[in-house]
Motif scaffolding. Structure first.
Motif, PDB file in Angstrom:
ATOM      1  N   LEU A 188       9.464   5.693   7.064  1.00 41.13           N
ATOM      2  CA  LEU A 188       8.432   5.306   6.106  1.00 41.13           C
ATOM      3  C   LEU A 188       7.921   3.918   6.463  1.00 41.13           C
ATOM      4  O   LEU A 188       8.697   2.973   6.612  1.00 41.13           O
ATOM      5  CB  LEU A 188       8.989   5.295   4.680  1.00 41.13           C
ATOM      6  N   HIS A 189       6.619   3.796   6.587  1.00 39.78           N
ATOM      7  CA  HIS A 189       5.983   2.521   6.903  1.00 39.78           C
ATOM      8  C   HIS A 189       5.154   2.089   5.703  1.00 39.78           C
ATOM      9  O   HIS A 189       4.378   2.869   5.168  1.00 39.78           O
ATOM     10  CB  HIS A 189       5.071   2.665   8.126  1.00 39.78           C
ATOM     11  N   HIS A 190       5.345   0.843   5.283  1.00 35.74           N
ATOM     12  CA  HIS A 190       4.579   0.256   4.182  1.00 35.74           C
ATOM     13  C   HIS A 190       3.751  -0.889   4.745  1.00 35.74           C
ATOM     14  O   HIS A 190       4.270  -1.726   5.481  1.00 35.74           O
ATOM     15  CB  HIS A 190       5.504  -0.329   3.111  1.00 35.74           C
ATOM     16  N   SER A 229       0.864  -1.175   0.000  1.00 30.14           N
ATOM     17  CA  SER A 229       0.000   0.000   0.000  1.00 30.14           C
ATOM     18  C   SER A 229       0.905   1.231   0.000  1.00 30.14           C
ATOM     19  O   SER A 229       2.122   1.115   0.097  1.00 30.14           O
ATOM     20  CB  SER A 229      -0.900  -0.006   1.238  1.00 30.14           C
ATOM     21  N   ALA A 230       0.326   2.404  -0.109  1.00 32.04           N
ATOM     22  CA  ALA A 230       1.123   3.634  -0.118  1.00 32.04           C
ATOM     23  C   ALA A 230       1.882   3.775   1.199  1.00 32.04           C
ATOM     24  O   ALA A 230       1.393   3.390   2.266  1.00 32.04           O
ATOM     25  CB  ALA A 230       0.213   4.834  -0.318  1.00 32.04           C
ATOM     26  N   ALA A 231       3.087   4.323   1.110  1.00 34.94           N
ATOM     27  CA  ALA A 231       3.912   4.527   2.307  1.00 34.94           C
ATOM     28  C   ALA A 231       3.339   5.659   3.147  1.00 34.94           C
ATOM     29  O   ALA A 231       2.802   6.631   2.620  1.00 34.94           O
ATOM     30  CB  ALA A 231       5.341   4.854   1.915  1.00 34.94           C
ATOM     31  N   LYS A 232       3.452   5.519   4.461  1.00 36.83           N
ATOM     32  CA  LYS A 232       3.053   6.565   5.396  1.00 36.83           C
ATOM     33  C   LYS A 232       4.269   6.901   6.244  1.00 36.83           C
ATOM     34  O   LYS A 232       5.008   6.004   6.647  1.00 36.83           O
ATOM     35  CB  LYS A 232       1.923   6.089   6.303  1.00 36.83           C
ATOM     36  N   GLU A 233       4.471   8.179   6.513  1.00 35.23           N
ATOM     37  CA  GLU A 233       5.575   8.580   7.376  1.00 35.23           C
ATOM     38  C   GLU A 233       5.095   8.585   8.822  1.00 35.23           C
ATOM     39  O   GLU A 233       4.081   9.175   9.152  1.00 35.23           O
ATOM     40  CB  GLU A 233       6.097   9.957   6.997  1.00 35.23           C
ATOM     41  N   VAL A 234       5.840   7.887   9.668  1.00 36.51           N
ATOM     42  CA  VAL A 234       5.534   7.804  11.100  1.00 36.51           C
ATOM     43  C   VAL A 234       6.813   8.098  11.849  1.00 36.51           C
ATOM     44  O   VAL A 234       7.790   7.349  11.732  1.00 36.51           O
ATOM     45  CB  VAL A 234       4.992   6.407  11.483  1.00 36.51           C
TER      46      VAL A 234
END
Length: 64
Positions: free
Chosen positions: A50-52, A41-46
């Motif tokens: 970057l979390h995938h 899925s789209a990466a999210k910054e946490v």
């Protein structure tokens, strides 16, 4: 979990909470393959990372 940016002596070994450390190059290669197969899925910054998320369950076997 897999984490990139490992110190060379930590690569391929379990660290805290059973996570496995890999080199940045190995992580890039793995993520590229997952992406080419449509598994990410789209990466999210946490917290600056970057979390995938994977779209389907995946089994990884780490061999020394």
């Amino acid at each position: 979990m897999l984490h990139a940016g490992a110190k060379p002596l930590e690569i391929g070994k379990r660290t805290t909470l059973g996570c496995v450390q890999v080199s940045n190059d190995a992580m890039d290669e793995l993520l590229s393959w997952f992406e080419s197969e449509g598994l990410l899925s789209a990466a999210k910054e946490v917290s600056g990372e970057l979390h995938h998320a994977l779209r389907v369950p995946v089994e990884l076997r780490i061999q020394p």
